[in-house]
Design a protein around this motif. Structure first.
Motif, PDB file in Angstrom:
ATOM      1  N   LEU A   1      17.245  -9.930  -4.581  1.00  0.00           N
ATOM      2  CA  LEU A   1      15.947 -10.542  -4.263  1.00  0.00           C
ATOM      3  C   LEU A   1      15.717 -10.566  -2.757  1.00  0.00           C
ATOM      4  N   ILE A   2      16.734 -11.007  -2.005  1.00  0.00           N
ATOM      5  CA  ILE A   2      16.602 -11.098  -0.552  1.00  0.00           C
ATOM      6  C   ILE A   2      16.348  -9.725   0.062  1.00  0.00           C
ATOM      7  N   THR A   3      17.095  -8.730  -0.408  1.00  0.00           N
ATOM      8  CA  THR A   3      16.910  -7.370   0.116  1.00  0.00           C
ATOM      9  C   THR A   3      15.524  -6.841  -0.226  1.00  0.00           C
ATOM     10  N   PHE A   4      15.071  -7.113  -1.455  1.00  0.00           N
ATOM     11  CA  PHE A   4      13.763  -6.638  -1.913  1.00  0.00           C
ATOM     12  C   PHE A   4      12.623  -7.240  -1.102  1.00  0.00           C
ATOM     13  N   VAL A   5      12.597  -8.564  -0.975  1.00  0.00           N
ATOM     14  CA  VAL A   5      11.473  -9.196  -0.263  1.00  0.00           C
ATOM     15  C   VAL A   5      11.495  -8.818   1.218  1.00  0.00           C
ATOM     16  N   GLY A   6      12.698  -8.641   1.759  1.00  0.00           N
ATOM     17  CA  GLY A   6      12.801  -8.197   3.147  1.00  0.00           C
ATOM     18  C   GLY A   6      12.228  -6.807   3.324  1.00  0.00           C
ATOM     19  N   ALA A   7      12.523  -5.918   2.367  1.00  0.00           N
ATOM     20  CA  ALA A   7      12.008  -4.548   2.421  1.00  0.00           C
ATOM     21  C   ALA A   7      10.496  -4.515   2.227  1.00  0.00           C
ATOM     22  N   CYS A   8       9.958  -5.547   1.576  1.00  0.00           N
ATOM     23  CA  CYS A   8       8.504  -5.639   1.367  1.00  0.00           C
ATOM     24  C   CYS A   8       7.795  -6.252   2.567  1.00  0.00           C
ATOM     25  N   GLY A   9       8.551  -6.603   3.597  1.00  0.00           N
ATOM     26  CA  GLY A   9       7.943  -7.134   4.811  1.00  0.00           C
ATOM     27  C   GLY A   9       7.716  -8.633   4.816  1.00  0.00           C
ATOM     28  N   VAL A  10       8.373  -9.351   3.889  1.00  0.00           N
ATOM     29  CA  VAL A  10       8.211 -10.802   3.833  1.00  0.00           C
ATOM     30  C   VAL A  10       8.921 -11.440   5.028  1.00  0.00           C
ATOM     31  N   SER A  11       8.275 -12.414   5.671  1.00  0.00           N
ATOM     32  CA  SER A  11       8.837 -13.075   6.851  1.00  0.00           C
ATOM     33  C   SER A  11      10.079 -13.879   6.491  1.00  0.00           C
ATOM     34  N   ALA A  12      10.890 -14.167   7.489  1.00  0.00           N
ATOM     35  CA  ALA A  12      12.121 -14.930   7.277  1.00  0.00           C
ATOM     36  C   ALA A  12      11.818 -16.314   6.697  1.00  0.00           C
ATOM     37  N   CYS A  13      10.744 -16.915   7.166  1.00  0.00           N
ATOM     38  CA  CYS A  13      10.352 -18.239   6.665  1.00  0.00           C
ATOM     39  C   CYS A  13      10.018 -18.185   5.184  1.00  0.00           C
ATOM     40  N   GLU A  14       9.221 -17.187   4.792  1.00  0.00           N
ATOM     41  CA  GLU A  14       8.848 -17.069   3.381  1.00  0.00           C
ATOM     42  C   GLU A  14      10.015 -16.613   2.530  1.00  0.00           C
ATOM     43  N   GLN A  15      10.960 -15.887   3.112  1.00  0.00           N
ATOM     44  CA  GLN A  15      12.147 -15.476   2.361  1.00  0.00           C
ATOM     45  C   GLN A  15      12.915 -16.702   1.877  1.00  0.00           C
ATOM     46  N   ARG A  16      12.924 -17.759   2.682  1.00  0.00           N
ATOM     47  CA  ARG A  16      13.596 -18.995   2.261  1.00  0.00           C
ATOM     48  C   ARG A  16      12.930 -19.578   1.022  1.00  0.00           C
ATOM     49  N   GLU A  17      11.604 -19.461   0.951  1.00  0.00           N
ATOM     50  CA  GLU A  17      10.880 -19.945  -0.230  1.00  0.00           C
ATOM     51  C   GLU A  17      11.246 -19.130  -1.458  1.00  0.00           C
ATOM     52  N   TRP A  18      11.418 -17.817  -1.273  1.00  0.00           N
ATOM     53  CA  TRP A  18      11.842 -16.961  -2.383  1.00  0.00           C
ATOM     54  C   TRP A  18      13.239 -17.368  -2.860  1.00  0.00           C
TER      55      TRP A  18
ATOM     56  N   GLU B   1       0.835  -1.194   0.000  1.00  0.00           N
ATOM     57  CA  GLU B   1       0.000   0.000   0.000  1.00  0.00           C
ATOM     58  C   GLU B   1       0.874   1.250   0.000  1.00  0.00           C
ATOM     59  N   GLY B   2       0.675   2.100  -1.006  1.00  0.00           N
ATOM     60  CA  GLY B   2       1.461   3.327  -1.108  1.00  0.00           C
ATOM     61  C   GLY B   2       2.919   3.071  -1.419  1.00  0.00           C
ATOM     62  N   GLY B   3       3.221   1.863  -1.899  1.00  0.00           N
ATOM     63  CA  GLY B   3       4.608   1.514  -2.171  1.00  0.00           C
ATOM     64  C   GLY B   3       5.174   2.240  -3.387  1.00  0.00           C
ATOM     65  N   SER B   4       6.448   2.557  -3.326  1.00  0.00           N
ATOM     66  CA  SER B   4       7.146   3.175  -4.441  1.00  0.00           C
ATOM     67  C   SER B   4       8.583   2.690  -4.417  1.00  0.00           C
ATOM     68  N   LEU B   5       9.271   2.822  -5.538  1.00  0.00           N
ATOM     69  CA  LEU B   5      10.668   2.406  -5.583  1.00  0.00           C
ATOM     70  C   LEU B   5      11.491   3.165  -4.554  1.00  0.00           C
ATOM     71  N   ARG B   6      11.187   4.445  -4.401  1.00  0.00           N
ATOM     72  CA  ARG B   6      11.938   5.277  -3.459  1.00  0.00           C
ATOM     73  C   ARG B   6      11.735   4.795  -2.021  1.00  0.00           C
ATOM     74  N   SER B   7      10.468   4.480  -1.666  1.00  0.00           N
ATOM     75  CA  SER B   7      10.199   4.040  -0.294  1.00  0.00           C
ATOM     76  C   SER B   7      10.825   2.674  -0.021  1.00  0.00           C
ATOM     77  N   ILE B   8      10.785   1.765  -1.018  1.00  0.00           N
ATOM     78  CA  ILE B   8      11.401   0.447  -0.864  1.00  0.00           C
ATOM     79  C   ILE B   8      12.910   0.600  -0.705  1.00  0.00           C
ATOM     80  N   GLU B   9      13.491   1.500  -1.484  1.00  0.00           N
ATOM     81  CA  GLU B   9      14.938   1.723  -1.416  1.00  0.00           C
ATOM     82  C   GLU B   9      15.342   2.223  -0.030  1.00  0.00           C
ATOM     83  N   LYS B  10      14.527   3.102   0.546  1.00  0.00           N
ATOM     84  CA  LYS B  10      14.831   3.640   1.875  1.00  0.00           C
ATOM     85  C   LYS B  10      14.761   2.555   2.945  1.00  0.00           C
TER      86      LYS B  10
END
Length: 199
Positions: free
Chosen positions: A159-176, A122-131
């Motif tokens: 990929l790891i940095t991106f999904v982490g910045a998107c709030g993906v849990s550590a468990c789901e990050q392993r799936e990514w 919600e309200g996501g942007s490249l700039r906010s994800i980068e921050k």
């Protein structure tokens, strides 16, 4: 002075987000569409139509619009990629869900899954994800934009940095990560086939 525009139809969230971004970019300059058209190769009507929320503009139009306003071109193109990912989903069978991580077998599917994830913020942007990503690693907007548009393959660390910045849990990050390794294996096999002349 920029003239006010008609309300944006709200039936497609991703297209609304793109139209709002385009309008905000123009409003920040105070320019009219006629003034913008003098700076790029598109007419005022084409630029205006791109921000209505009723049509999906081309990459070139979004890029020209952003350049005319001095806005972040990569940001606009990434929002457009989300619109197109939503269109792809609409074209599938009724009731189809988003891509399942366990089903990802190549980089095209992985990039699409990343685009879908980005579109859910919600309200996501490249700039906010980068921050947000700056806390755990670097996530260049230009590189991420190319990945979300399917123009580049993501590195595992990105990929790891991106999904982490998107709030993906550590468990789901392993799936990514597992999905990335399957996609990488597929890419390696494709290269071998090309070298052997099997394509």
């Amino acid at each position: 002075m920029a003239r006010s525009e008609k309300p944006i139809p709200g039936h497609r969230p991703s297209l609304v987000a793109l139209a709002q971004w385009l309008r905000a970019a123009r409003n920040s300059t105070g320019m009219t569409y006629t003034q913008m058209a003098t700076a790029v190769e598109y007419s005022a009507s084409t630029l205006s139509r791109a921000a209505t929320g009723c049509v999906v503009p081309s990459d070139a139009v979004v890029e020209a619009y952003a350049r005319a306003c001095g806005a972040d071109v990569e940001e606009g193109l990434s929002l457009l990629a989300v619109v197109r990912a939503e269109d792809d989903l609409d074209g599938e069978t009724a009731g189809a869900s988003l891509i399942q991580l366990s089903e990802i077998s190549n980089f095209a599917m992985l990039c699409r899954a990343m685009t879908e994830l980005f579109g859910q913020i919600e309200g996501g942007s490249l700039r906010s994800i980068e921050k947000v990503a700056a806390v755990s690693g670097t996530l260049p907007r230009s590189t991420l934009s190319r990945v979300l548009r399917g123009a580049a393959r993501p590195r595992l660390d990105l990929l790891i940095t991106f999904v982490g910045a998107c709030g993906v849990s550590a468990c789901e990050q392993r799936e990514w990560c597992e999905a990335w390794h399957r996609a990488d294996t597929d890419a390696r096999m494709e290269r071998v086939k090309e070298q052997m002349g099997l394509h």
